[in-house]
Motif scaffolding. Sequence first.
Motif, mmCIF file in Angstrom:
data_model
loop_
_atom_site.group_PDB
_atom_site.id
_atom_site.type_symbol
_atom_site.label_atom_id
_atom_site.label_comp_id
_atom_site.label_asym_id
_atom_site.label_seq_id
_atom_site.Cartn_x
_atom_site.Cartn_y
_atom_site.Cartn_z
ATOM 1 N N LYS A 106 9.064 8.556 0.210
ATOM 2 C CA LYS A 106 8.264 9.350 -0.711
ATOM 3 C C LYS A 106 6.799 8.938 -0.540
ATOM 4 C CE LYS A 106 11.874 9.714 -4.177
ATOM 5 N NZ LYS A 106 12.251 9.452 -5.567
ATOM 6 N N PRO A 107 5.863 9.763 -1.012
ATOM 7 C CA PRO A 107 4.444 9.402 -0.881
ATOM 8 C C PRO A 107 4.097 8.062 -1.534
ATOM 9 C CG PRO A 107 4.672 11.671 -1.629
ATOM 10 C CD PRO A 107 6.044 11.074 -1.623
ATOM 11 N N SER A 108 4.815 7.688 -2.578
ATOM 12 C CA SER A 108 4.513 6.444 -3.291
ATOM 13 C C SER A 108 5.242 5.233 -2.716
ATOM 14 C CB SER A 108 4.884 6.590 -4.772
ATOM 15 O OG SER A 108 6.276 6.848 -4.895
ATOM 16 N N SER A 109 6.035 5.424 -1.656
ATOM 17 C CA SER A 109 6.756 4.305 -1.045
ATOM 18 C C SER A 109 5.771 3.245 -0.559
ATOM 19 C CB SER A 109 7.592 4.787 0.135
ATOM 20 O OG SER A 109 8.579 5.685 -0.281
ATOM 21 N N SER A 110 6.176 2.001 -0.640
ATOM 22 C CA SER A 110 5.325 0.893 -0.238
ATOM 23 C C SER A 110 5.428 0.653 1.271
ATOM 24 C CB SER A 110 5.754 -0.358 -0.996
ATOM 25 O OG SER A 110 4.935 -1.436 -0.651
ATOM 26 N N VAL A 111 4.278 0.446 1.892
ATOM 27 C CA VAL A 111 4.194 0.162 3.327
ATOM 28 C C VAL A 111 3.594 -1.223 3.499
ATOM 29 C CG1 VAL A 111 3.112 0.859 5.506
ATOM 30 C CG2 VAL A 111 3.891 2.593 3.904
ATOM 31 N N LYS A 112 4.206 -2.031 4.376
ATOM 32 C CA LYS A 112 3.681 -3.370 4.648
ATOM 33 C C LYS A 112 3.758 -3.647 6.152
ATOM 34 C CE LYS A 112 8.109 -5.507 3.454
ATOM 35 N NZ LYS A 112 8.830 -4.281 3.668
ATOM 36 N N ALA A 113 3.080 -4.673 6.583
ATOM 37 C CA ALA A 113 3.085 -5.060 7.998
ATOM 38 C C ALA A 113 4.518 -5.304 8.450
ATOM 39 C CB ALA A 113 2.232 -6.300 8.208
ATOM 40 N N GLY A 114 4.853 -4.788 9.629
ATOM 41 C CA GLY A 114 6.188 -4.941 10.183
ATOM 42 C C GLY A 114 7.079 -3.730 9.963
ATOM 43 N N MET B 21 0.843 -1.174 0.000
ATOM 44 C CA MET B 21 0.000 0.000 0.000
ATOM 45 C C MET B 21 0.895 1.247 0.000
ATOM 46 S SD MET B 21 -2.684 1.211 2.968
ATOM 47 C CE MET B 21 -4.107 0.537 2.188
ATOM 48 N N ARG B 22 0.469 2.265 -0.695
ATOM 49 C CA ARG B 22 1.218 3.523 -0.751
ATOM 50 C C ARG B 22 1.255 4.183 0.628
ATOM 51 N NH1 ARG B 22 1.491 6.797 -5.728
ATOM 52 N NH2 ARG B 22 1.352 8.549 -4.266
ATOM 53 N N LEU B 23 2.360 4.837 0.928
ATOM 54 C CA LEU B 23 2.541 5.507 2.208
ATOM 55 C C LEU B 23 1.468 6.561 2.453
ATOM 56 C CD1 LEU B 23 4.148 6.222 4.768
ATOM 57 C CD2 LEU B 23 5.552 7.724 3.337
ATOM 58 N N ASP B 24 1.215 7.435 1.477
ATOM 59 C CA ASP B 24 0.240 8.503 1.690
ATOM 60 C C ASP B 24 -1.154 7.943 1.984
ATOM 61 O OD1 ASP B 24 0.012 7.666 -0.972
ATOM 62 O OD2 ASP B 24 -0.240 9.692 -1.776
ATOM 63 N N LYS B 25 -1.514 6.860 1.324
ATOM 64 C CA LYS B 25 -2.819 6.248 1.582
ATOM 65 C C LYS B 25 -2.863 5.606 2.970
ATOM 66 C CE LYS B 25 -6.536 3.545 -0.095
ATOM 67 N NZ LYS B 25 -7.221 3.003 -1.236
ATOM 68 N N PHE B 26 -1.785 4.928 3.368
ATOM 69 C CA PHE B 26 -1.763 4.321 4.699
ATOM 70 C C PHE B 26 -1.904 5.381 5.789
ATOM 71 C CE2 PHE B 26 0.337 3.085 8.608
ATOM 72 C CZ PHE B 26 -0.368 1.933 8.918
ATOM 73 N N LEU B 27 -1.183 6.489 5.650
ATOM 74 C CA LEU B 27 -1.264 7.552 6.652
ATOM 75 C C LEU B 27 -2.685 8.082 6.778
ATOM 76 C CD1 LEU B 27 2.053 9.471 5.897
ATOM 77 C CD2 LEU B 27 1.580 7.973 7.846
ATOM 78 N N LYS B 28 -3.381 8.173 5.675
ATOM 79 C CA LYS B 28 -4.765 8.654 5.691
ATOM 80 C C LYS B 28 -5.708 7.605 6.282
ATOM 81 C CE LYS B 28 -8.803 9.517 3.119
ATOM 82 N NZ LYS B 28 -9.807 8.615 3.621
ATOM 83 N N VAL B 29 -5.630 6.356 5.790
ATOM 84 C CA VAL B 29 -6.533 5.300 6.254
ATOM 85 C C VAL B 29 -6.349 5.036 7.747
ATOM 86 C CG1 VAL B 29 -7.057 2.822 6.045
ATOM 87 C CG2 VAL B 29 -6.761 4.216 4.003
ATOM 88 N N SER B 30 -5.104 5.090 8.225
ATOM 89 C CA SER B 30 -4.819 4.843 9.644
ATOM 90 C C SER B 30 -5.136 6.062 10.506
ATOM 91 C CB SER B 30 -3.355 4.470 9.838
ATOM 92 O OG SER B 30 -2.526 5.570 9.512
ATOM 93 N N ARG B 31 -5.426 7.171 9.850
ATOM 94 C CA ARG B 31 -5.746 8.445 10.508
ATOM 95 C C ARG B 31 -4.573 9.019 11.303
ATOM 96 N NH1 ARG B 31 -10.427 5.985 9.492
ATOM 97 N NH2 ARG B 31 -12.291 7.178 9.053
ATOM 98 N N LEU B 32 -3.355 8.628 10.929
ATOM 99 C CA LEU B 32 -2.175 9.280 11.491
ATOM 100 C C LEU B 32 -2.097 10.706 10.950
ATOM 101 C CD1 LEU B 32 0.344 6.329 11.259
ATOM 102 C CD2 LEU B 32 -0.376 7.478 13.360
ATOM 103 N N ILE B 33 -2.562 10.886 9.704
ATOM 104 C CA ILE B 33 -2.718 12.207 9.090
ATOM 105 C C ILE B 33 -4.102 12.202 8.448
ATOM 106 C CG2 ILE B 33 -1.872 13.781 7.305
ATOM 107 C CD1 ILE B 33 0.936 12.754 7.829
ATOM 108 N N LYS B 34 -4.857 13.273 8.660
ATOM 109 C CA LYS B 34 -6.273 13.256 8.294
ATOM 110 C C LYS B 34 -6.581 13.270 6.804
ATOM 111 C CE LYS B 34 -7.935 15.075 12.586
ATOM 112 N NZ LYS B 34 -9.011 15.746 13.239
ATOM 113 N N ARG B 35 -5.749 13.912 6.018
ATOM 114 C CA ARG B 35 -6.024 14.009 4.580
ATOM 115 C C ARG B 35 -4.858 13.456 3.769
ATOM 116 N NH1 ARG B 35 -8.044 18.743 6.684
ATOM 117 N NH2 ARG B 35 -10.286 18.956 6.446
ATOM 118 N N ARG B 36 -5.192 12.803 2.665
ATOM 119 C CA ARG B 36 -4.154 12.194 1.832
ATOM 120 C C ARG B 36 -3.256 13.259 1.206
ATOM 121 N NH1 ARG B 36 -5.067 7.286 -2.460
ATOM 122 N NH2 ARG B 36 -2.902 7.075 -3.078
ATOM 123 N N THR B 37 -3.801 14.396 0.836
ATOM 124 C CA THR B 37 -2.968 15.448 0.243
ATOM 125 C C THR B 37 -1.977 15.990 1.266
ATOM 126 O OG1 THR B 37 -4.676 17.097 0.692
ATOM 127 C CG2 THR B 37 -4.636 16.154 -1.516
#
Length: 93
Positions: free
Chosen positions: A36-44, A1-17
């Motif tokens: 970068k915003p497109s960096s991949s995030v995975k469990a762990g 999953m993309r970093l920017d999307k994870f931050l938004k979905v997890s609500r660590l940051i409220k908006r994806r932009t």
Amino acid sequence: MRLDKFLKVSRLIKRRTVAKDVSEQGRVWINGREAKPSSSVKAGDELRIQYGQKYITVRVERTAETTRKDEAATLYTLLKEEAREREDDGLGF
């Protein structure tokens, strides 16, 4: 999953932009490397995020495309929260 999307979905940051902007400013690290915003995030993965005058470190427990507000905190575990050291500008303040 993309970093920017994870931050938004997890609500660590409220908006994806905003998550995208924070990442582009070099204020997010994945496993010790600037991300970068497109960096991949995975469990762990371990994320370090700079919010103003503090840093938080979280471990990604799982990823999800969407989540309810009350379940968002289950996507990560807070490992550390620390104050950012103020930079000395030489003026003695």
